[in-house]
Design a protein around this motif. Structure first.
Motif, PDB file in Angstrom:
ATOM      1  N   UNK A  44      25.012 -17.812 -12.687  1.00  0.00           N
ATOM      2  CA  UNK A  44      24.798 -19.224 -12.179  1.00  0.00           C
ATOM      3  C   UNK A  44      24.841 -19.377 -10.910  1.00  0.00           C
ATOM      4  N   UNK A  45      25.267 -18.577  -9.926  1.00  0.00           N
ATOM      5  CA  UNK A  45      25.464 -18.379  -8.613  1.00  0.00           C
ATOM      6  C   UNK A  45      26.825 -17.708  -8.227  1.00  0.00           C
ATOM      7  N   UNK A  46      27.201 -18.124  -6.798  1.00  0.00           N
ATOM      8  CA  UNK A  46      28.584 -17.555  -6.435  1.00  0.00           C
ATOM      9  C   UNK A  46      29.431 -18.650  -6.046  1.00  0.00           C
ATOM     10  N   UNK A  47      30.601 -18.446  -6.427  1.00  0.00           N
ATOM     11  CA  UNK A  47      31.809 -19.350  -6.023  1.00  0.00           C
ATOM     12  C   UNK A  47      32.741 -18.762  -5.293  1.00  0.00           C
ATOM     13  N   UNK A  48      33.781 -19.214  -4.696  1.00  0.00           N
ATOM     14  CA  UNK A  48      34.936 -18.619  -3.828  1.00  0.00           C
ATOM     15  C   UNK A  48      36.024 -19.440  -4.231  1.00  0.00           C
ATOM     16  N   UNK A  49      37.254 -18.410  -4.249  1.00  0.00           N
ATOM     17  CA  UNK A  49      38.559 -18.865  -4.367  1.00  0.00           C
ATOM     18  C   UNK A  49      39.364 -17.854  -3.553  1.00  0.00           C
ATOM     19  N   UNK A  50      39.900 -18.548  -2.437  1.00  0.00           N
ATOM     20  CA  UNK A  50      40.750 -17.713  -1.415  1.00  0.00           C
ATOM     21  C   UNK A  50      39.573 -16.448  -0.995  1.00  0.00           C
ATOM     22  N   UNK A  51      40.244 -15.071  -1.209  1.00  0.00           N
ATOM     23  CA  UNK A  51      39.124 -14.255  -0.813  1.00  0.00           C
ATOM     24  C   UNK A  51      38.452 -13.680  -1.884  1.00  0.00           C
ATOM     25  N   UNK A  52      38.411 -14.284  -3.356  1.00  0.00           N
ATOM     26  CA  UNK A  52      38.057 -13.807  -4.444  1.00  0.00           C
ATOM     27  C   UNK A  52      36.534 -14.504  -4.547  1.00  0.00           C
ATOM     28  N   UNK A  53      35.342 -13.697  -4.931  1.00  0.00           N
ATOM     29  CA  UNK A  53      34.156 -14.267  -5.262  1.00  0.00           C
ATOM     30  C   UNK A  53      34.063 -14.388  -6.654  1.00  0.00           C
ATOM     31  N   UNK A  55      31.471 -14.864 -10.049  1.00  0.00           N
ATOM     32  CA  UNK A  55      30.035 -15.118 -10.337  1.00  0.00           C
ATOM     33  C   UNK A  55      29.952 -15.439 -11.837  1.00  0.00           C
ATOM     34  N   UNK A  56      30.103 -16.474 -12.250  1.00  0.00           N
ATOM     35  CA  UNK A  56      30.065 -17.059 -13.778  1.00  0.00           C
ATOM     36  C   UNK A  56      28.578 -16.844 -14.261  1.00  0.00           C
ATOM     37  N   UNK A  57      28.506 -16.544 -15.668  1.00  0.00           N
ATOM     38  CA  UNK A  57      27.249 -16.397 -16.246  1.00  0.00           C
ATOM     39  C   UNK A  57      26.862 -18.025 -16.528  1.00  0.00           C
ATOM     40  N   UNK A  58      25.581 -18.215 -16.675  1.00  0.00           N
ATOM     41  CA  UNK A  58      24.993 -19.362 -16.828  1.00  0.00           C
ATOM     42  C   UNK A  58      25.032 -20.006 -18.145  1.00  0.00           C
ATOM     43  N   UNK A  59      25.617 -19.198 -19.134  1.00  0.00           N
ATOM     44  CA  UNK A  59      25.842 -19.589 -20.482  1.00  0.00           C
ATOM     45  C   UNK A  59      27.395 -20.082 -20.771  1.00  0.00           C
ATOM     46  N   UNK A  60      27.925 -19.723 -19.566  1.00  0.00           N
ATOM     47  CA  UNK A  60      29.618 -20.201 -19.402  1.00  0.00           C
ATOM     48  C   UNK A  60      30.367 -19.353 -20.038  1.00  0.00           C
ATOM     49  N   UNK A  61      30.026 -18.243 -20.513  1.00  0.00           N
ATOM     50  CA  UNK A  61      30.961 -17.176 -21.468  1.00  0.00           C
ATOM     51  C   UNK A  61      31.792 -16.371 -20.591  1.00  0.00           C
ATOM     52  N   UNK A  62      31.167 -15.723 -19.442  1.00  0.00           N
ATOM     53  CA  UNK A  62      31.735 -14.809 -18.772  1.00  0.00           C
ATOM     54  C   UNK A  62      31.977 -15.160 -17.326  1.00  0.00           C
ATOM     55  N   UNK A  63      32.869 -14.361 -16.662  1.00  0.00           N
ATOM     56  CA  UNK A  63      32.909 -14.601 -15.144  1.00  0.00           C
ATOM     57  C   UNK A  63      33.272 -13.381 -14.638  1.00  0.00           C
ATOM     58  N   UNK A  64      32.408 -12.837 -13.484  1.00  0.00           N
ATOM     59  CA  UNK A  64      32.572 -11.629 -13.019  1.00  0.00           C
ATOM     60  C   UNK A  64      33.406 -11.803 -11.476  1.00  0.00           C
ATOM     61  N   UNK A  65      34.498 -11.394 -11.248  1.00  0.00           N
ATOM     62  CA  UNK A  65      35.501 -11.582 -10.031  1.00  0.00           C
ATOM     63  C   UNK A  65      35.407 -10.313  -9.337  1.00  0.00           C
ATOM     64  N   UNK A  66      35.222 -10.752  -7.977  1.00  0.00           N
ATOM     65  CA  UNK A  66      35.226  -9.694  -7.027  1.00  0.00           C
ATOM     66  C   UNK A  66      36.217  -9.937  -5.898  1.00  0.00           C
ATOM     67  N   UNK A  67      37.108  -8.959  -5.808  1.00  0.00           N
ATOM     68  CA  UNK A  67      38.266  -8.886  -4.514  1.00  0.00           C
ATOM     69  C   UNK A  67      37.712  -7.653  -3.505  1.00  0.00           C
ATOM     70  N   UNK A  68      37.364  -8.167  -2.439  1.00  0.00           N
ATOM     71  CA  UNK A  68      36.718  -7.076  -1.700  1.00  0.00           C
ATOM     72  C   UNK A  68      38.182  -6.411  -0.773  1.00  0.00           C
ATOM     73  N   UNK A  69      39.414  -7.071  -0.762  1.00  0.00           N
ATOM     74  CA  UNK A  69      40.593  -6.524   0.140  1.00  0.00           C
ATOM     75  C   UNK A  69      39.944  -6.393   1.348  1.00  0.00           C
ATOM     76  N   UNK A  70      40.467  -5.471   2.165  1.00  0.00           N
ATOM     77  CA  UNK A  70      40.148  -5.369   3.444  1.00  0.00           C
ATOM     78  C   UNK A  70      38.762  -4.483   3.982  1.00  0.00           C
ATOM     79  N   UNK A  71      38.511  -3.484   2.782  1.00  0.00           N
ATOM     80  CA  UNK A  71      37.328  -2.531   3.497  1.00  0.00           C
ATOM     81  C   UNK A  71      36.232  -2.763   2.545  1.00  0.00           C
ATOM     82  N   UNK A  72      36.124  -3.656   1.539  1.00  0.00           N
ATOM     83  CA  UNK A  72      35.045  -3.668   0.520  1.00  0.00           C
ATOM     84  C   UNK A  72      33.784  -4.575   1.293  1.00  0.00           C
TER      85      UNK A  72
END
Ligand SMILES: [Zn+2]
Length: 269
Positions: A44-53, A55-72
């Motif tokens: 459904x788009x991209x959201x942010x919380x502190x350094x985490x991105x 990506x929720x699915x638009x059906x509201x069932x799953x969330x992909x969470x990405x933390x890049x740390x320093x080098x990602x």
């Protein structure tokens, strides 16, 4: 991070996901639900919380969470654009566009989590405010709430998010504060110094990492045992504390006092 979120928000929701993965074994932090559960769903788009991105699915069932740390690095590649051969993580969208996570260097620190919305919520609930840009007033309030040694407090992600043991060493040195100083004993002037050091050191780190600098060039105190302090030339000292090794300058930070190993003294008591 906010600039990235904005840049990704539209593109990631344009097409459903065709293939999720592959993911580097050290990068993918969850196994259930499997990555394949994303296939056929649309983000459904991209959201942010502190350094985490997020990506929720638009059906509201799953969330992909990405933390890049320093080098990602997370990049959106339009259809037809050539991506890296071995990304740490990849999502391919129908139509051929890709979302690709790469990480400079050998150490894989960036992470990808596939969570239910409830899991994502609890994953994020314990996070303290982001360290960068915290400011003296907020930092002062945090320090006043409990009496703890500064090195330990700075590293506690529930209190302040975003400082690891290496940057705790760099920040305390830049602020000329003892790693063993108690948070409630820190004067207002020292709080100012600490807040400023958090920003200048983390910004220095981000800048160096962006230019591809290695640990040796990035850290001036952390792991620099016996090397001259960059301020006064005194050899950097080391002490074990809890599960971590602290590096510090006995001249700049502890008025010449050598810190004692807390673990050992605890055993002897
Ligand atoms: Zn020094």
């Amino acid at each position: 991070m906010e600039a990235w979120r904005r840049a990704l928000d539209g593109p990631v929701s344009a097409f459903p996901i065709e293939k999720a993965g592959p993911a580097h074994i050290a990068t993918l932090k969850t196994i259930d639900p499997p990555l394949a559960a994303l296939e056929g769903r649309r983000l459904s788009g991209a959201q942010r919380r502190a350094k985490r991105l997020l990506f929720p699915t638009d059906d509201g069932e799953l969330v992909l969470l990405v933390h890049l740390m320093t080098a990602g690095r997370l990049r959106y590649l339009p259809a037809g654009e050539k991506g890296p051969k071995t990304p740490a993580f990849r999502l391919r969208f129908q139509g051929g566009a890709e979302l690709v996570l790469t990480e400079a260097g050998k150490k894989k620190r960036a992470g990808v989590w596939l969570l239910t919305p409830e899991e994502a919520e609890s994953e994020l609930a314990h996070l303290g405010p982001e360290a960068l840009g915290l400011g003296a007033q907020r930092l002062g309030e945090i320090l006043a709430t409990e009496s703890r040694r500064l090195h330990s407090l700075l590293r506690d992600q529930r209190v302040i998010a975003g400082i690891g043991r290496a940057w705790a060493n760099e920040i305390l040195h830049a602020a000329r504060l003892s790693p063993y100083a108690l948070s409630k004993d820190v004067t207002p002037e020292e709080v100012e110094r600490l807040a400023a050091a958090i920003d200048t050191e983390l910004e220095r780190g981000l800048e160096l990492r962006e230019r591809g600098a290695n640990d040796k060039r990035t850290y001036r105190v952390h792991t620099a045992l016996d090397e001259p302090c960059y301020v006064c030339g005194t050899p950097i000292a080391r002490v074990d504390f809890e599960e971590h090794t602290i590096y510090y300058c006995p001249d700049c930070q502890t008025a010449g006092r050598v810190l004692k190993d807390r673990r050992l003294s605890r055993l002897l008591r």
